[in-house]
Motif scaffolding. Structure first.
Motif, PDB file in Angstrom:
ATOM      1  N   PRO A  80      -1.783  13.407  -3.530  1.00  0.00           N
ATOM      2  CA  PRO A  80      -1.341  12.556  -2.482  1.00  0.00           C
ATOM      3  C   PRO A  80      -2.480  11.622  -1.972  1.00  0.00           C
ATOM      4  N   ASP A  81      -3.737  12.126  -1.961  1.00  0.00           N
ATOM      5  CA  ASP A  81      -5.051  11.301  -1.464  1.00  0.00           C
ATOM      6  C   ASP A  81      -4.946  10.061  -2.316  1.00  0.00           C
ATOM      7  N   GLU A  82      -4.877  10.421  -3.820  1.00  0.00           N
ATOM      8  CA  GLU A  82      -4.905   9.160  -4.537  1.00  0.00           C
ATOM      9  C   GLU A  82      -3.964   8.242  -4.490  1.00  0.00           C
ATOM     10  N   VAL A  83      -2.609   8.637  -4.183  1.00  0.00           N
ATOM     11  CA  VAL A  83      -1.359   7.641  -3.707  1.00  0.00           C
ATOM     12  C   VAL A  83      -1.574   7.089  -2.521  1.00  0.00           C
ATOM     13  N   ALA A  84      -2.315   7.548  -1.422  1.00  0.00           N
ATOM     14  CA  ALA A  84      -2.752   6.901  -0.418  1.00  0.00           C
ATOM     15  C   ALA A  84      -3.881   5.821  -0.781  1.00  0.00           C
ATOM     16  N   GLY A  85      -4.697   6.132  -1.595  1.00  0.00           N
ATOM     17  CA  GLY A  85      -5.516   5.135  -1.722  1.00  0.00           C
ATOM     18  C   GLY A  85      -5.112   3.975  -2.676  1.00  0.00           C
ATOM     19  N   ALA A  86      -4.207   4.435  -3.473  1.00  0.00           N
ATOM     20  CA  ALA A  86      -3.628   3.216  -4.473  1.00  0.00           C
ATOM     21  C   ALA A  86      -2.447   2.316  -3.310  1.00  0.00           C
TER      22      ALA A  86
END
Ligand code: 1GP
Length: 252
Positions: free
Chosen positions: A166-172
């Motif tokens: 989820p943190d990487e999704v947020a970053g993307a």
């Protein structure tokens, strides 16, 4: 270019390589149709699907190709927009190379197209002149994609071998809006329901970029859960092809 997403909360993904229901009138209940798939898509079946949908209902139709070979001057004329995925967690071909190939094709000189067996996108210039390239680019939208179902054909086609946290999704999502300036961010769980977690992660960073979620939606409750999590729209694919009556239950 920009799209007004305020009236779009339900999108239908129509796979042109699959049979379409005989009666397409159910599409009158959706807000937008995307024609695209991950296997067996061609220029011919894309054009056929776009034209049948446009004849059947009065909703915007996007073409979402995964290869330049799916696009021709005919599909560009028939569809309202071309929406082209850029897959963050895919391979290089699906974030850079396919896009360069597409625009290189669009810019080819007429003499390079002699003998082309299909009406490739480059025939724009041959048939309509170089100004047609400007018209084309006005109708192209980039979609920042995260593919989260490793077992899907979408993952195989785009070289995805790892899902994002989820943190990487947020970053993307943040990169999509603030760095790449793509108009669409798409959380793709094609074939399985992923729940609201990734949507919540992405939504916190998106104001101008439209947030789409697709994957496994079969009910009104799932649609509501995803929209409540912050998505602008759900995308429904398999359910439309498999059970048009059930599909109506996914409408917000
Ligand atoms: C596929 O996100 C869409 O690209 C819709 O997914 O087919 O699982 O509904 P489903």
């Amino acid at each position: 270019m920009s799209i007004d997403w305020s009236g779009v909360s339900h999108v239908t993904k129509v796979d042109p390589a699959e049979d379409l229901p005989a009666d397409l009138s159910v599409l009158g209940h959706t807000d937008l149709v995307i024609v695209g798939g991950s296997d067996g898509v061609t220029e011919a079946n894309s054009l056929d699907a776009i034209e049948r949908i446009a004849e059947s209902c009065d909703v915007p139709v996007f073409q979402e190709p995964y290869s330049a070979s799916h696009v021709s001057s005919d599909t560009i004329d028939a569809a309202d927009f071309l929406s082209i995925p850029a897959v963050y967690n895919g391979d290089r071909a699906n974030f850079v190379a396919k896009h360069v190939e597409f625009f290189a094709e669009a810019g080819k000189k007429p003499e390079e197209l002699l003998g082309a067996s299909i009406p490739v996108v480059g025939d724009l210039i041959a048939s309509k002149g170089r100004e047609a390239v400007a018209d084309l680019t006005e109708n192209v939208l980039a979609e920042g994609y995260v593919v989260q179902n490793l077992d899907s054909k979408a993952a195989a086609e785009s070289g995805v071998d790892r899902t994002y946290s989820p943190d990487e999704v947020a970053g993307a999502a943040l990169a999509t809006e603030s760095f790449y300036d793509f108009p669409i961010f798409y959380v793709e769980y094609s074939g399985t329901y992923g729940g609201p977690e990734d949507v919540e992660a992405a939504a916190q960073y998106l104001e101008d970029t439209a947030l789409l979620y697709g994957g496994g939606i079969q009910s009104h409750e799932q649609t509501t859960e995803i929209l409540d999590a912050g998505a602008d729209a759900v995308v429904v694919g398999d359910c439309f092809h498999d059970d048009p009556a059930q599909f109506l239950d996914t409408i917000p």
